[in-house]
Design an enzyme around this catalytic site. Structure first.
Site, mmCIF file in Angstrom:
data_model
loop_
_atom_site.group_PDB
_atom_site.id
_atom_site.type_symbol
_atom_site.label_atom_id
_atom_site.label_comp_id
_atom_site.label_asym_id
_atom_site.label_seq_id
_atom_site.Cartn_x
_atom_site.Cartn_y
_atom_site.Cartn_z
ATOM 1 N N SER A 110 0.846 -1.195 0.000
ATOM 2 C CA SER A 110 0.000 0.000 0.000
ATOM 3 C C SER A 110 0.882 1.246 0.000
ATOM 4 O O SER A 110 2.104 1.161 0.079
ATOM 5 C CB SER A 110 -0.899 0.012 1.231
ATOM 6 O OG SER A 110 -0.140 0.389 2.371
ATOM 7 N N LYS A 111 0.236 2.372 -0.059
ATOM 8 C CA LYS A 111 0.905 3.675 -0.068
ATOM 9 C C LYS A 111 2.006 3.803 0.981
ATOM 10 O O LYS A 111 3.014 4.457 0.746
ATOM 11 C CB LYS A 111 -0.139 4.777 0.233
ATOM 12 C CG LYS A 111 -0.955 5.174 -0.968
ATOM 13 C CD LYS A 111 -0.816 6.664 -1.210
ATOM 14 C CE LYS A 111 -0.717 7.075 -2.638
ATOM 15 N NZ LYS A 111 0.339 6.569 -3.431
ATOM 16 N N ARG A 112 1.777 3.183 2.128
ATOM 17 C CA ARG A 112 2.756 3.297 3.221
ATOM 18 C C ARG A 112 4.123 2.777 2.801
ATOM 19 O O ARG A 112 5.151 3.185 3.332
ATOM 20 C CB ARG A 112 2.300 2.503 4.446
ATOM 21 C CG ARG A 112 1.169 3.129 5.223
ATOM 22 C CD ARG A 112 0.788 2.261 6.411
ATOM 23 N NE ARG A 112 0.413 0.917 5.962
ATOM 24 C CZ ARG A 112 1.089 -0.183 6.236
ATOM 25 N NH1 ARG A 112 2.187 -0.122 6.942
ATOM 26 N NH2 ARG A 112 0.669 -1.360 5.792
#
Ligand code: GLU
Ligand code: ZN
Length: 504
Positions: free
Chosen positions: A263-265
Site C-alpha cells: 500500500s501507499k505506506r
C-alpha cells in the site's frame, strides 16, 4: 493449447502494481509457449474487458488512466474496447440487456429467484442477528420459498425486486485452482444466495463476470487472490447455467517487506507515480513479471518477449510475493546503464524539459542543446538510478551553475592562495583538454601536474567546481568537451575573479 485470458478491471481507481501484475501475467500467459499451437502459431488472445457495473464509482478518467498506463508499459491486448474484436462490446455497461436475459434464464431453470425484500427488512435482520450474536450473516433466504408463479406475477406487476442465485444447500462445491490445487467449499459456507441482478436492473460483479467469461470464450482466469472467496459462487453459477468453467489461477498476494498488503505506506503503488519518479517501463515490467514467479537461475534482465517465452503457470510461487523497492531500483539502474545515449535521452528529455534545464520549465531544447543532451547521457548513465535524477546532473551543461562559496573550490588542506594558483594552472589546460579524448586528456593532465609538482586531484578540484559548480560531478573531461573551450574558459575566468576578490 488455445488460450483466451483476460484482464477485467473495474475503472474505479488508478492502475497500480497489483492490476499491472494481473494484466502482465495474463499477457505473458497468452503469449507463452503453452499458448502456441503445435505448428508454433499463436491463436491465443489476451483480452481487456471493462467491468464498470458499479456506475457510481466508475469514471472515464480511470479508463483513460488505464489506457495510458498500459500504452506506457507496452502491454497490448488483442481484443478490447479500444481495438474491438469478435465478442464486442468489451464494456459491461454496454451489455446490460444481456445480463438480465441470463438472470431470467436462471429463474426459468429454477436456479435463481426473485427477492422482494425491501432494504429496511434486510437491515433489520442484520441488526437483530448482530444483537443476538448469532454469528449468521448474509441474506436469510426469505423469498426463496415464494411459489414461482406468485413471484413471477409480483415482478410482472411492477414490484421492485432483485434476482438471487439459489445456492444448492447440502452440497459441496469443488473447483480446481491451477496454483492452489483443489479447493472445496461447503455450500452452507458460501454467502447465502448472492444477488445477481440489482433492483435497478444492473448486474452484480458475479453475474456479469461469469456471463462474459463464458460468452467471450475465456479459457483461463488469472486474477488476484483477493477474488478467491468469489470463486465458489462463480463455480455454482457455471454449474447452474450448465456451462464449463474456465481454469482458475489465483495469483499470490503482493506484500510490502513488512508482510502487509502492499500500500501507499510502502512507497509508490500507482503506475503513474513510478513513471513520474523516473522508472523505465521496461524495468518495471521486468521486475513485476518476476514477482511471485521463478525463472531461470542467474538471469535477471528480460524483454517482454523473453518473459513470455519463459512464462509458465507452473513457475508461479504459492507464497506471497514481496515487493522490494531496492531491487526494482537496481533493475531501473541496470536498464539505464545499457541504453544508448539516444534512447536514454529520449526518455529523460521530458524530465529535463519540465525541470527547466533548457530555460523556463516547459522549454524544449534547440537542436544544439538536444545534441549536447544526447551526448551528456554517457556522462550520467553510470551515476543515476532514475530518469528524474538526470536534469539536476546535466543542468550545468546548459546554464551557468550558481557560484559556489569559495571554500568549495579548495582541495584538501589547500588555502585560497594555493587554490587560486591551482586554478590558474588548470585554466591553461582547458582549451587543449576540450579538444581531446578522455584517454588523451588524462595522460595530458597527469603529465602537466607532474611538471608543476602538484597532485593531480588537487589540480583538478578547483577546475571541476568552476566548470560544473560542484565537487562531485559527472566526468570533467567529457564536460569540457561538451561545453567547448570558450564556455569553459569563461567559467574558469569568472571563478578566478571571484576567488581573487575573496582572497584579497
Ligand atoms: N472486476 C474485477 C476487478 O476489478 C475482476 C476480477 C476478476 O478478474 O474476476 O479486478
Ligand atoms: Zn427477499
Amino acid at each position: 493449447m488455445h488460450i483466451r485470458d483476460r484482464y477485467a478491471p473495474s475503472p474505479t481507481g488508478l492502475q497500480h502494481i497489483g492490476g499491472a501484475r494481473t494484466a502482465l501475467f495474463n499477457y505473458l500467459f497468452a503469449h507463452s509457449k503453452e499458448a502456441r499451437g503445435s505448428d508454433g502459431s499463436e491463436k491465443s488472445a489476451f483480452i481487456l474487458r471493462l467491468e464498470d457495473t458499479d456506475r457510481a464509482r466508475s469514471d472515464s478518467s480511470f479508463v483513460q488512466n488505464l489506457y495510458d498506463t498500459f500504452a506506457w508499459l507496452g502491454i497490448r491486448w488483442d481484443e478490447g474496447p479500444d481495438v474491438g474484436g469478435m465478442y464486442a462490446p468489451y464494456i459491461q455497461s454496454e451489455r446490460f440487456e444481456l445480463y438480465k436475459r441470463y438472470a431470467l434464464e436462471l429463474i426459468a431453470a429454477d436456479k435463481a429467484y426473485y427477492c422482494f425484500c425491501p432494504l429496511e427488512r434486510l437491515e433489520k435482520i442484520r441488526r437483530e442477528r448482530e444483537e443476538a450474536h448469532s454469528g449468521e450473516t448474509g441474506y436469510d433466504r426469505h423469498c426463496r420459498s415464494i411459489p414461482k408463479g406468485e413471484a413471477a406475477k409480483r415482478a410482472a406487476d411492477g414490484e421492485p425486486f432483485v434476482i438471487r442465485l439459489k445456492i444448492p444447500l447440502d452440497a459441496t462445491t469443488v473447483f480446481h485452482d491451477r496454483l492452489l490445487g483443489p479447493i472445496e467449499w461447503k455450500n452452507v459456507d458460501v454467502n447465502p444466495d448472492p444477488v445477481l441482478l440489482k433492483s435497478d436492473g444492473f448486474p452484480t460483479y458475479h453475474l456479469a463476470n461469469v456471463t462474459d467469461d463464458h460468452l467471450m470464450g475465456i479459457t483461463h482466469v488469472l486474477r488476484a487472490q483477493e477474488w478467491l472467496p468469489s470463486t465458489p459462487i462463480h463455480a455454482i453459477l457455471y454449474d447452474s447455467f450448465g456451462w464449463t468453467p474456465p481454469e482458475f489461477c489465483h495469483l499470490p498476494m503482493v506484500m510490502g517487506q513488512d508482510g502487509k498488503k502492499l500500500s501507499k505506506r510502502h512507497g509508490a503503488t500507482s503506475i503513474d507515480e513510478f513513471r513520474r519518479q523516473g522508472y523505465l517501463s521496461e524495468a518495471l515490467v521486468n521486475y513485476v513479471a518476476l514477482l511471485g514467479a521463478s525463472y531461470e537461475e542467474g538471469t535477471d534482465i528480460y524483454t517482454l518477449e523473453e518473459l513470455a517465452g519463459h512464462f509458465s503457470l507452473d513457475k508461479l510461487n504459492k507464497a506471497p510475493a514481496v515487493f522490494d523497492y531496492k531491487k526494482l531500483a537496481w533493475y531501473n539502474a541496470s536498464y539505464i546503464r545499457v541504453k544508448t545515449n539516444g534512447e536514454l535521452a529520449e526518455r529523460a528529455l521530458p524530465f529535463a524539459v519540465e525541470a527547466g534545464v533548457f530555460g523556463e520549465s516547459g522549454t524544449e531544447p534547440d537542436t544544439e542543446q538536444k545534441r549536447v543532451f544526447v551526448e551528456a547521457m554517457s556522462l550520467v548513465k553510470e551515476r543515476v538510478n532514475f530518469l528524474s535524477e538526470i536534469p539536476a546532473k546535466t543542468a550545468y551543461l546548459f546554464s551557468e551553475p550558481a557560484p559556489p562559496p569559495a571554500s568549495e573550490f579548495f582541495p584538501k588542506k589547500a588555502d585560497i592562495r594555493q587554490t587560486i594558483a591551482l586554478l590558474t594552472l588548470g585554466k591553461g589546460l582547458v582549451a587543449p583538454m576540450a579538444a581531446m579524448s578522455d584517454t588523451d586528456a588524462e595522460a595530458f593532465v597527469k603529465a602537466e601536474a607532474e611538471k608543476a609538482g602538484v597532485k593531480l586531484g588537487d589540480m583538478l578540484m578547483p577546475l571541476r567546481v568552476a566548470i560544473t559548480g560542484a565537487r562531485v560531478s559527472p566526468p570533467l573531461f567529457g564536460s569540457l568537451r561538451l561545453l567547448g573551450a570558450e564556455t569553459s574558459m569563461l567559467r574558469v575566468e569568472k571563478a578566478l575573479a571571484r576567488l581573487q576578490i575573496c582572497g584579497s
